[in-house]
Design a protein around this motif. Structure first.
Motif, PDB file in Angstrom:
ATOM      1  N   THR A  25      -0.016   9.320  -0.144  1.00  0.00           N
ATOM      2  CA  THR A  25       0.029   7.963   0.411  1.00  0.00           C
ATOM      3  C   THR A  25      -0.196   7.975   1.918  1.00  0.00           C
ATOM      4  O   THR A  25      -0.976   7.175   2.451  1.00  0.00           O
ATOM      5  CB  THR A  25       1.379   7.299   0.089  1.00  0.00           C
ATOM      6  N   TYR A  26       0.483   8.880   2.610  1.00  0.00           N
ATOM      7  CA  TYR A  26       0.316   8.975   4.062  1.00  0.00           C
ATOM      8  C   TYR A  26      -1.128   9.321   4.421  1.00  0.00           C
ATOM      9  O   TYR A  26      -1.723   8.709   5.318  1.00  0.00           O
ATOM     10  CB  TYR A  26       1.265  10.037   4.628  1.00  0.00           C
ATOM     11  N   ASN A  29      -3.427   6.265   3.787  1.00  0.00           N
ATOM     12  CA  ASN A  29      -3.230   5.162   4.729  1.00  0.00           C
ATOM     13  C   ASN A  29      -3.758   5.500   6.117  1.00  0.00           C
ATOM     14  O   ASN A  29      -4.331   4.639   6.801  1.00  0.00           O
ATOM     15  CB  ASN A  29      -1.746   4.787   4.805  1.00  0.00           C
ATOM     16  N   PHE A  33      -6.995   3.673   8.079  1.00  0.00           N
ATOM     17  CA  PHE A  33      -6.869   3.159   9.449  1.00  0.00           C
ATOM     18  C   PHE A  33      -8.064   3.604  10.289  1.00  0.00           C
ATOM     19  O   PHE A  33      -8.690   2.794  10.980  1.00  0.00           O
ATOM     20  CB  PHE A  33      -5.566   3.657  10.077  1.00  0.00           C
ATOM     21  N   LEU A  53      -2.573  -3.722  11.812  1.00  0.00           N
ATOM     22  CA  LEU A  53      -1.470  -4.158  10.953  1.00  0.00           C
ATOM     23  C   LEU A  53      -1.465  -5.680  10.771  1.00  0.00           C
ATOM     24  O   LEU A  53      -1.236  -6.177   9.669  1.00  0.00           O
ATOM     25  CB  LEU A  53      -0.136  -3.691  11.538  1.00  0.00           C
ATOM     26  N   LEU A  56      -4.073  -6.661   8.309  1.00  0.00           N
ATOM     27  CA  LEU A  56      -3.646  -6.455   6.919  1.00  0.00           C
ATOM     28  C   LEU A  56      -2.769  -7.609   6.448  1.00  0.00           C
ATOM     29  O   LEU A  56      -2.892  -8.073   5.308  1.00  0.00           O
ATOM     30  CB  LEU A  56      -2.890  -5.132   6.798  1.00  0.00           C
ATOM     31  N   THR A  65       4.680  -3.697   2.303  1.00  0.00           N
ATOM     32  CA  THR A  65       3.556  -2.767   2.238  1.00  0.00           C
ATOM     33  C   THR A  65       3.072  -2.406   3.640  1.00  0.00           C
ATOM     34  O   THR A  65       2.751  -1.243   3.919  1.00  0.00           O
ATOM     35  CB  THR A  65       2.401  -3.380   1.422  1.00  0.00           C
ATOM     36  N   VAL A  66       3.022  -3.396   4.517  1.00  0.00           N
ATOM     37  CA  VAL A  66       2.597  -3.145   5.895  1.00  0.00           C
ATOM     38  C   VAL A  66       3.563  -2.177   6.579  1.00  0.00           C
ATOM     39  O   VAL A  66       3.149  -1.296   7.340  1.00  0.00           O
ATOM     40  CB  VAL A  66       2.497  -4.470   6.683  1.00  0.00           C
ATOM     41  N   LYS A  68       5.193   0.197   5.139  1.00  0.00           N
ATOM     42  CA  LYS A  68       4.910   1.533   4.606  1.00  0.00           C
ATOM     43  C   LYS A  68       3.674   2.132   5.288  1.00  0.00           C
ATOM     44  O   LYS A  68       3.630   3.335   5.567  1.00  0.00           O
ATOM     45  CB  LYS A  68       4.715   1.460   3.090  1.00  0.00           C
ATOM     46  N   ILE A  69       2.671   1.285   5.528  1.00  0.00           N
ATOM     47  CA  ILE A  69       1.464   1.754   6.219  1.00  0.00           C
ATOM     48  C   ILE A  69       1.816   2.135   7.651  1.00  0.00           C
ATOM     49  O   ILE A  69       1.351   3.165   8.172  1.00  0.00           O
ATOM     50  CB  ILE A  69       0.370   0.669   6.183  1.00  0.00           C
ATOM     51  N   ARG A  70       2.651   1.335   8.291  1.00  0.00           N
ATOM     52  CA  ARG A  70       3.103   1.654   9.657  1.00  0.00           C
ATOM     53  C   ARG A  70       3.829   2.999   9.673  1.00  0.00           C
ATOM     54  O   ARG A  70       3.675   3.783  10.619  1.00  0.00           O
ATOM     55  CB  ARG A  70       4.020   0.543  10.172  1.00  0.00           C
ATOM     56  N   ALA A  72       3.300   5.563   7.778  1.00  0.00           N
ATOM     57  CA  ALA A  72       2.298   6.634   7.705  1.00  0.00           C
ATOM     58  C   ALA A  72       1.640   6.855   9.067  1.00  0.00           C
ATOM     59  O   ALA A  72       1.437   7.992   9.502  1.00  0.00           O
ATOM     60  CB  ALA A  72       1.245   6.284   6.656  1.00  0.00           C
TER      61      ALA A  72
END
Length: 276
Positions: A25-26, A29, A33, A53, A56, A65-66, A68-70, A72
Protein backbone atom coordinates in the motif's frame (compact mmCIF):
# COMPACT_ATOMS: atom_id res chain seq x y z
CA UNK A 1 12.20 6.89 -11.57
CA UNK A 2 8.89 5.54 -10.27
CA UNK A 3 10.11 1.96 -9.99
CA UNK A 4 13.25 3.05 -8.09
CA UNK A 5 11.20 5.03 -5.58
CA UNK A 6 8.70 2.19 -5.17
CA UNK A 7 11.53 -0.29 -4.59
CA UNK A 8 13.05 2.04 -1.97
CA UNK A 9 9.74 2.28 -0.11
CA UNK A 10 9.31 -1.50 -0.15
CA UNK A 11 12.83 -2.06 1.15
CA UNK A 12 12.57 0.44 4.00
CA UNK A 13 9.06 -0.70 5.00
CA UNK A 14 10.13 -4.34 5.11
CA UNK A 15 13.18 -3.48 7.21
CA UNK A 16 10.83 -1.88 9.73
CA UNK A 17 8.79 -5.07 9.94
CA UNK A 18 5.63 -3.73 8.31
CA UNK A 19 3.05 -6.23 7.09
CA UNK A 20 3.14 -7.18 3.40
CA UNK A 21 -0.19 -5.38 2.91
CA UNK A 22 1.25 -2.15 4.36
CA UNK A 23 4.41 -2.51 2.28
CA UNK A 24 2.39 -2.81 -0.94
CA UNK A 25 0.00 0.00 0.00
CA UNK A 26 2.76 2.44 0.91
CA UNK A 27 4.73 1.68 -2.26
CA UNK A 28 1.65 2.08 -4.45
CA UNK A 29 0.54 5.36 -2.84
CA UNK A 30 3.99 6.91 -3.06
CA UNK A 31 4.29 5.82 -6.69
CA UNK A 32 0.93 7.39 -7.56
CA UNK A 33 2.01 10.64 -5.92
CA UNK A 34 5.13 10.92 -8.05
CA UNK A 35 3.25 10.05 -11.22
CA UNK A 36 0.89 12.92 -10.43
CA UNK A 37 3.44 15.61 -9.48
CA UNK A 38 6.12 14.60 -12.01
CA UNK A 39 9.00 15.80 -9.84
CA UNK A 40 12.14 14.26 -8.45
CA UNK A 41 12.01 13.66 -4.66
CA UNK A 42 14.49 16.45 -3.97
CA UNK A 43 12.29 18.93 -5.86
CA UNK A 44 9.06 18.18 -3.97
CA UNK A 45 7.78 20.97 -1.72
CA UNK A 46 5.19 21.06 1.05
CA UNK A 47 2.69 22.76 -1.27
CA UNK A 48 3.01 19.89 -3.76
CA UNK A 49 1.85 17.47 -1.08
CA UNK A 50 -0.96 19.77 0.06
CA UNK A 51 -2.25 20.25 -3.48
CA UNK A 52 -2.10 16.51 -4.17
CA UNK A 53 -4.08 15.57 -1.06
CA UNK A 54 -6.65 18.33 -1.60
CA UNK A 55 -6.99 17.18 -5.21
CA UNK A 56 -7.81 13.66 -4.00
CA UNK A 57 -10.46 15.07 -1.67
CA UNK A 58 -11.93 17.14 -4.52
CA UNK A 59 -12.20 13.93 -6.55
CA UNK A 60 -14.38 12.43 -3.84
CA UNK A 61 -11.93 10.36 -1.78
CA UNK A 62 -13.05 10.17 1.82
CA UNK A 63 -10.90 11.74 4.52
CA UNK A 64 -9.98 8.39 6.04
CA UNK A 65 -8.44 7.23 2.75
CA UNK A 66 -6.62 10.53 2.30
CA UNK A 67 -5.16 10.12 5.80
CA UNK A 68 -3.82 6.70 4.83
CA UNK A 69 -2.22 8.16 1.69
CA UNK A 70 -0.70 10.95 3.80
CA UNK A 71 0.73 8.29 6.13
CA UNK A 72 2.49 6.62 3.18
CA UNK A 73 3.93 9.96 2.01
CA UNK A 74 5.04 10.80 5.54
CA UNK A 75 6.81 7.48 5.80
CA UNK A 76 8.74 8.14 2.60
CA UNK A 77 9.52 11.85 2.92
CA UNK A 78 9.85 12.21 6.69
CA UNK A 79 11.19 8.83 7.82
CA UNK A 80 13.10 7.49 4.82
CA UNK A 81 14.35 10.77 3.33
CA UNK A 82 14.13 12.71 6.63
CA UNK A 83 12.92 15.83 4.82
CA UNK A 84 10.18 16.64 7.34
CA UNK A 85 7.72 17.74 4.64
CA UNK A 86 4.54 15.84 5.41
CA UNK A 87 4.69 16.65 9.10
CA UNK A 88 3.90 20.21 8.05
CA UNK A 89 0.68 19.07 6.35
CA UNK A 90 -2.27 18.65 8.69
CA UNK A 91 -4.24 15.44 8.30
CA UNK A 92 -7.90 15.89 7.38
CA UNK A 93 -10.28 15.13 10.21
CA UNK A 94 -12.71 12.25 9.99
CA UNK A 95 -15.23 10.69 12.32
CA UNK A 96 -14.17 7.27 13.54
CA UNK A 97 -16.57 4.85 11.93
CA UNK A 98 -18.26 2.61 14.43
CA UNK A 99 -18.36 -1.09 13.63
CA UNK A 100 -21.76 -1.67 12.12
CA UNK A 101 -24.09 -4.44 13.16
CA UNK A 102 -21.83 -6.19 15.65
CA UNK A 103 -23.01 -9.73 16.24
CA UNK A 104 -25.04 -10.58 19.29
CA UNK A 105 -23.86 -13.41 21.52
CA UNK A 106 -26.73 -15.55 20.24
CA UNK A 107 -25.62 -14.95 16.65
CA UNK A 108 -22.09 -16.01 17.56
CA UNK A 109 -23.49 -19.21 19.06
CA UNK A 110 -25.42 -19.77 15.82
CA UNK A 111 -22.17 -19.52 13.87
CA UNK A 112 -20.49 -22.13 16.05
CA UNK A 113 -23.49 -24.45 15.69
CA UNK A 114 -23.35 -24.02 11.90
CA UNK A 115 -19.70 -25.15 11.70
CA UNK A 116 -19.55 -28.41 9.77
CA UNK A 117 -16.01 -29.42 10.76
CA UNK A 118 -13.23 -28.62 13.20
CA UNK A 119 -11.43 -26.32 10.78
CA UNK A 120 -14.43 -24.00 10.69
CA UNK A 121 -14.76 -24.21 14.46
CA UNK A 122 -11.07 -23.36 14.90
CA UNK A 123 -11.39 -20.39 12.55
CA UNK A 124 -14.22 -19.08 14.70
CA UNK A 125 -12.20 -19.64 17.84
CA UNK A 126 -9.27 -17.66 16.50
CA UNK A 127 -11.28 -14.83 14.92
CA UNK A 128 -13.85 -14.46 17.69
CA UNK A 129 -12.68 -16.16 20.90
CA UNK A 130 -9.13 -14.82 20.46
CA UNK A 131 -10.08 -11.65 18.59
CA UNK A 132 -7.44 -12.10 15.89
CA UNK A 133 -7.18 -10.13 12.68
CA UNK A 134 -7.72 -12.24 9.55
CA UNK A 135 -4.04 -12.20 8.58
CA UNK A 136 -2.96 -13.05 12.14
CA UNK A 137 -5.39 -15.96 12.08
CA UNK A 138 -4.45 -17.62 8.80
CA UNK A 139 -0.70 -17.23 9.40
CA UNK A 140 -0.74 -18.91 12.82
CA UNK A 141 1.80 -21.68 13.18
CA UNK A 142 1.19 -24.83 15.21
CA UNK A 143 4.06 -23.85 17.50
CA UNK A 144 2.15 -20.68 18.40
CA UNK A 145 -0.22 -22.85 20.44
CA UNK A 146 0.95 -24.06 23.84
CA UNK A 147 -1.91 -26.30 24.83
CA UNK A 148 -0.17 -27.50 27.99
CA UNK A 149 0.17 -23.96 29.31
CA UNK A 150 -3.13 -22.96 27.71
CA UNK A 151 -1.67 -20.01 25.81
CA UNK A 152 -1.45 -18.71 22.28
CA UNK A 153 1.28 -16.44 20.97
CA UNK A 154 0.32 -14.11 18.16
CA UNK A 155 3.58 -13.19 16.49
CA UNK A 156 4.15 -10.23 14.23
CA UNK A 157 0.69 -8.72 14.54
CA UNK A 158 -0.13 -5.29 13.14
CA UNK A 159 2.96 -3.11 13.44
CA UNK A 160 5.10 -6.25 13.87
CA UNK A 161 4.01 -6.50 17.51
CA UNK A 162 3.49 -9.81 19.30
CA UNK A 163 1.14 -10.70 22.13
CA UNK A 164 0.11 -13.72 24.14
CA UNK A 165 -3.40 -14.66 25.29
CA UNK A 166 -4.80 -17.43 27.39
CA UNK A 167 -6.88 -20.16 25.78
CA UNK A 168 -10.24 -21.13 27.19
CA UNK A 169 -10.76 -24.80 28.01
CA UNK A 170 -13.14 -25.35 25.07
CA UNK A 171 -10.50 -23.93 22.68
CA UNK A 172 -7.84 -26.21 24.13
CA UNK A 173 -10.16 -29.20 23.80
CA UNK A 174 -11.06 -28.43 20.18
CA UNK A 175 -7.43 -27.65 19.33
CA UNK A 176 -6.20 -31.05 20.58
CA UNK A 177 -8.79 -32.85 18.48
CA UNK A 178 -8.12 -30.66 15.44
CA UNK A 179 -4.35 -31.17 15.54
CA UNK A 180 -4.67 -34.98 15.53
CA UNK A 181 -5.66 -35.06 11.86
CA UNK A 182 -4.01 -31.88 10.61
CA UNK A 183 -2.24 -32.26 7.26
CA UNK A 184 0.61 -29.89 8.11
CA UNK A 185 3.62 -29.76 10.37
CA UNK A 186 3.79 -25.97 10.35
CA UNK A 187 0.54 -24.11 9.68
CA UNK A 188 -2.54 -24.21 11.87
CA UNK A 189 -4.64 -23.46 8.79
CA UNK A 190 -2.82 -25.00 5.80
CA UNK A 191 -4.07 -24.54 2.29
CA UNK A 192 -5.94 -27.71 1.17
CA UNK A 193 -4.25 -27.54 -2.24
CA UNK A 194 -0.78 -26.58 -0.99
CA UNK A 195 -0.22 -27.74 2.61
CA UNK A 196 3.19 -26.08 2.65
CA UNK A 197 1.36 -22.73 2.49
CA UNK A 198 -1.23 -21.31 4.84
CA UNK A 199 -4.85 -20.48 4.05
CA UNK A 200 -5.41 -17.11 2.40
CA UNK A 201 -7.49 -14.40 4.05
CA UNK A 202 -9.80 -14.54 1.02
CA UNK A 203 -10.51 -18.21 1.66
CA UNK A 204 -11.04 -17.55 5.37
CA UNK A 205 -13.54 -14.83 4.47
CA UNK A 206 -15.38 -17.18 2.12
CA UNK A 207 -15.66 -19.79 4.89
CA UNK A 208 -17.06 -17.19 7.30
CA UNK A 209 -19.55 -16.05 4.66
CA UNK A 210 -20.72 -19.62 4.15
CA UNK A 211 -21.05 -20.11 7.90
CA UNK A 212 -23.21 -17.00 8.20
CA UNK A 213 -25.43 -18.24 5.37
CA UNK A 214 -25.90 -21.63 7.02
CA UNK A 215 -26.55 -19.94 10.35
CA UNK A 216 -29.19 -17.77 8.64
CA UNK A 217 -27.66 -14.52 9.86
CA UNK A 218 -28.86 -11.62 7.75
CA UNK A 219 -26.00 -9.28 8.69
CA UNK A 220 -22.93 -8.97 6.51
CA UNK A 221 -20.57 -11.20 8.49
CA UNK A 222 -16.86 -10.87 7.79
CA UNK A 223 -13.69 -11.84 9.63
CA UNK A 224 -13.10 -8.46 11.21
CA UNK A 225 -16.70 -8.26 12.42
CA UNK A 226 -15.98 -11.21 14.70
CA UNK A 227 -13.08 -9.25 16.21
CA UNK A 228 -15.30 -6.18 16.65
CA UNK A 229 -17.94 -8.35 18.26
CA UNK A 230 -15.73 -10.02 20.87
CA UNK A 231 -14.25 -6.65 21.91
CA UNK A 232 -17.77 -5.29 22.37
CA UNK A 233 -18.90 -8.37 24.28
CA UNK A 234 -15.89 -8.25 26.61
CA UNK A 235 -16.64 -4.63 27.39
CA UNK A 236 -20.27 -5.43 28.11
CA UNK A 237 -19.13 -8.25 30.39
CA UNK A 238 -17.31 -5.71 32.53
CA UNK A 239 -13.67 -6.20 31.49
CA UNK A 240 -11.41 -3.19 31.86
CA UNK A 241 -10.76 -1.46 28.56
CA UNK A 242 -6.98 -1.82 28.99
CA UNK A 243 -7.41 -5.58 29.34
CA UNK A 244 -9.35 -5.58 26.06
CA UNK A 245 -6.69 -3.38 24.44
CA UNK A 246 -4.00 -5.93 25.26
CA UNK A 247 -6.21 -8.89 24.32
CA UNK A 248 -6.98 -7.71 20.79
CA UNK A 249 -3.56 -6.13 20.25
CA UNK A 250 -4.41 -2.45 19.82
CA UNK A 251 -1.34 -0.23 19.99
CA UNK A 252 -3.35 2.76 21.23
CA UNK A 253 -6.06 2.83 23.88
CA UNK A 254 -8.01 5.27 21.69
CA UNK A 255 -8.59 2.48 19.15
CA UNK A 256 -10.11 0.27 21.84
CA UNK A 257 -12.24 3.09 23.23
CA UNK A 258 -14.34 2.96 20.08
CA UNK A 259 -16.05 -0.08 21.62
CA UNK A 260 -17.35 2.00 24.51
CA UNK A 261 -19.32 3.96 21.92
CA UNK A 262 -20.51 0.75 20.30
CA UNK A 263 -21.86 -0.44 23.63
CA UNK A 264 -23.62 2.87 24.25
CA UNK A 265 -25.23 2.50 20.83
CA UNK A 266 -26.40 -1.02 21.65
CA UNK A 267 -27.85 0.10 25.00
CA UNK A 268 -30.20 2.48 23.20
CA UNK A 269 -31.80 -0.52 21.47
CA UNK A 270 -32.35 -2.57 24.62
CA UNK A 271 -36.00 -3.40 25.31
CA UNK A 272 -37.06 -4.97 28.58
CA UNK A 273 -39.50 -7.67 27.54
CA UNK A 274 -41.16 -7.83 30.99
CA UNK A 275 -42.79 -4.43 30.55
CA UNK A 276 -44.02 -4.94 26.99
Amino acid sequence: MFSDISAKVRLEAKLRGFSEHTVKTYARNVELFFKAVQKRPEKVKVDDIKLYLVGLMDKGLDNRTVCKIRAALRFYFDEVLQKGLVGQVKAPKFNEKLPENVLTKDEVRQLFKAAKDLRETMLLHMLYTQGLRAQECVSLEIKNLDLTAGRIEVRHGKGAKSRANSLQSIVIQDSKQYLQNLNSTKWLFPSPQQPEKHLTTRTAQRIINELATRAEIAKHVHCHLLRHSVATHLLEDGYDIRVIQKYVGHAKIGTTEIYTRVSDKLLKDVKVSAIN
